[in-house]
Write a protein that holds these residues in place. Structure first.
Motif, PDB file in Angstrom:
ATOM      1  N   ALA A 170       7.963   1.965  -2.645  1.00  0.00           N
ATOM      2  CA  ALA A 170       8.316   2.444  -1.303  1.00  0.00           C
ATOM      3  C   ALA A 170       8.188   3.958  -1.222  1.00  0.00           C
ATOM      4  O   ALA A 170       7.655   4.503  -0.235  1.00  0.00           O
ATOM      5  CB  ALA A 170       9.738   1.999  -0.951  1.00  0.00           C
ATOM      6  N   ARG A 174       5.405   5.982   1.146  1.00  0.00           N
ATOM      7  CA  ARG A 174       5.862   6.975   2.120  1.00  0.00           C
ATOM      8  C   ARG A 174       5.192   8.325   1.860  1.00  0.00           C
ATOM      9  O   ARG A 174       4.817   9.045   2.785  1.00  0.00           O
ATOM     10  CB  ARG A 174       7.376   7.111   2.037  1.00  0.00           C
ATOM     11  CG  ARG A 174       7.894   8.002   3.095  1.00  0.00           C
ATOM     12  CD  ARG A 174       9.370   7.896   3.200  1.00  0.00           C
ATOM     13  NE  ARG A 174       9.774   8.668   4.345  1.00  0.00           N
ATOM     14  CZ  ARG A 174      10.916   8.608   4.924  1.00  0.00           C
ATOM     15  NH1 ARG A 174      11.809   7.784   4.453  1.00  0.00           N
ATOM     16  NH2 ARG A 174      11.202   9.359   5.946  1.00  0.00           N
ATOM     17  N   SER A 175       5.066   8.651   0.620  1.00  0.00           N
ATOM     18  CA  SER A 175       4.416   9.913   0.270  1.00  0.00           C
ATOM     19  C   SER A 175       2.947   9.910   0.671  1.00  0.00           C
ATOM     20  O   SER A 175       2.420  10.906   1.170  1.00  0.00           O
ATOM     21  CB  SER A 175       4.644  10.124  -1.206  1.00  0.00           C
ATOM     22  OG  SER A 175       3.665  10.750  -1.852  1.00  0.00           O
ATOM     23  N   ARG A 177       1.630   8.156   3.141  1.00  0.00           N
ATOM     24  CA  ARG A 177       1.583   8.211   4.597  1.00  0.00           C
ATOM     25  C   ARG A 177       1.848   9.638   5.099  1.00  0.00           C
ATOM     26  O   ARG A 177       1.192  10.089   6.049  1.00  0.00           O
ATOM     27  CB  ARG A 177       2.630   7.275   5.204  1.00  0.00           C
ATOM     28  CG  ARG A 177       2.209   5.854   5.175  1.00  0.00           C
ATOM     29  CD  ARG A 177       3.219   5.041   5.962  1.00  0.00           C
ATOM     30  NE  ARG A 177       2.973   3.619   5.790  1.00  0.00           N
ATOM     31  CZ  ARG A 177       3.818   2.674   6.103  1.00  0.00           C
ATOM     32  NH1 ARG A 177       4.991   2.983   6.623  1.00  0.00           N
ATOM     33  NH2 ARG A 177       3.511   1.418   5.914  1.00  0.00           N
ATOM     34  N   SER A 178       2.810  10.312   4.483  1.00  0.00           N
ATOM     35  CA  SER A 178       3.083  11.655   4.971  1.00  0.00           C
ATOM     36  C   SER A 178       1.943  12.616   4.659  1.00  0.00           C
ATOM     37  O   SER A 178       1.659  13.518   5.425  1.00  0.00           O
ATOM     38  CB  SER A 178       4.396  12.171   4.407  1.00  0.00           C
ATOM     39  OG  SER A 178       4.293  12.359   3.014  1.00  0.00           O
TER      40      SER A 178
END
Length: 184
Positions: A170, A174-175, A177-178
Motif C-alpha cells: 500500500a 501510494r508513493s 501514484r504521488s
C-alpha cells in the motif's frame, strides 16, 4: 337406619385413631419446668419456662446445652424464661436439666430428637457453572487465576508478516501514484 349409625360411628372412631397427633409445643414435668420444642434436635434452640419460682433469675444447667441457660422474670406471667442452644454433637436421648432457683433446685429432662437431614434447597445456593467465563470460577471458589499471555506462535507470525506485506504494498502504490501526479 341402625346399621348406618353404627357404620358412621365406627368410621369416625377409626379416623380419630389414625389421625396424626401433633407434637406438644411444651413438655412439662411435675416441677413446673417446660421445654419448647418438646424434642429439640442437635444444634437447635430451646426455650425454658419455670413457674412457681420466687426469685427473679435462675440458671438451668445440662450436658445437652452449649452453655448454662440464664432464666429471667417474664413480665407477662411471672414465670422465669430463657433460651439456649442444644449441642450439635449430641446423640438422641434424654438429658437431665438442673434449675437452680434461689436455695431450691429442680430436676427435669430434655429429650433430644434425631438429627434431621437437611432439606433440598428450592433454589441454587451457589453459582451455576453455566459457561460464565472467568467470573463463574471467581464466584464459586473465590480464587482468581492470573491470565498469562501466550507467546506468539507460527499462526501469529504468518499473520503479522502478511499484514506487514500488505502495508508495504500500500505504501509503495501510494508513493508511485504521488510521483506520477507530481511529474505529469
Amino acid at each position: 337406619m341402625g346399621s348406618l349409625k353404627v357404620t358412621l360411628c365406627a368410621g369416625a372412631a377409626v379416623a380419630a385413631a389414625l389421625a396424626p397427633i401433633a407434637p406438644a409445643a411444651h413438655a412439662a414435668d411435675g416441677g413446673g419446668v417446660s421445654v419448647s420444642p418438646s424434642a429439640p434436635v442437635p444444634g437447635g434452640d430451646v426455650r425454658l419456662r419455670v413457674s412457681d419460682c420466687t426469685e427473679k433469675t435462675a440458671v438451668a444447667v445440662s450436658a445437652a446445652f452449649v452453655s448454662d441457660v440464664k432464666l429471667s422474670l417474664s413480665r407477662s406471667d411471672g414465670a422465669l424464661v430463657g433460651a439456649g442452644s442444644v449441642r450439635s454433637t449430641l446423640e438422641a436421648g434424654a438429658y437431665a436439666v438442673r434449675i437452680t432457683c434461689g436455695d431450691a433446685a429442680r430436676e427435669s429432662t430434655v429429650t433430644v430428637g434425631e438429627r434431621r437431614r437437611p432439606a433440598a434447597h428450592s433454589s441454587p445456593v451457589a453459582p451455576v457453572d453455566a459457561g460464565g467465563g472467568g467470573a463463574a470460577r471467581l464466584a464459586v471458589d473465590g480464587t482468581r487465576e492470573e491470565a498469562r499471555p501466550e507467546p506468539p506462535g507460527t499462526a501469529h507470525t504468518v499473520t503479522g508478516l502478511v499484514l506487514a506485506g500488505i502495508a508495504a504494498v500500500a505504501v509503495a502504490l501510494r508513493s508511485v501514484r504521488s510521483r506520477s501526479r507530481g511529474t505529469g
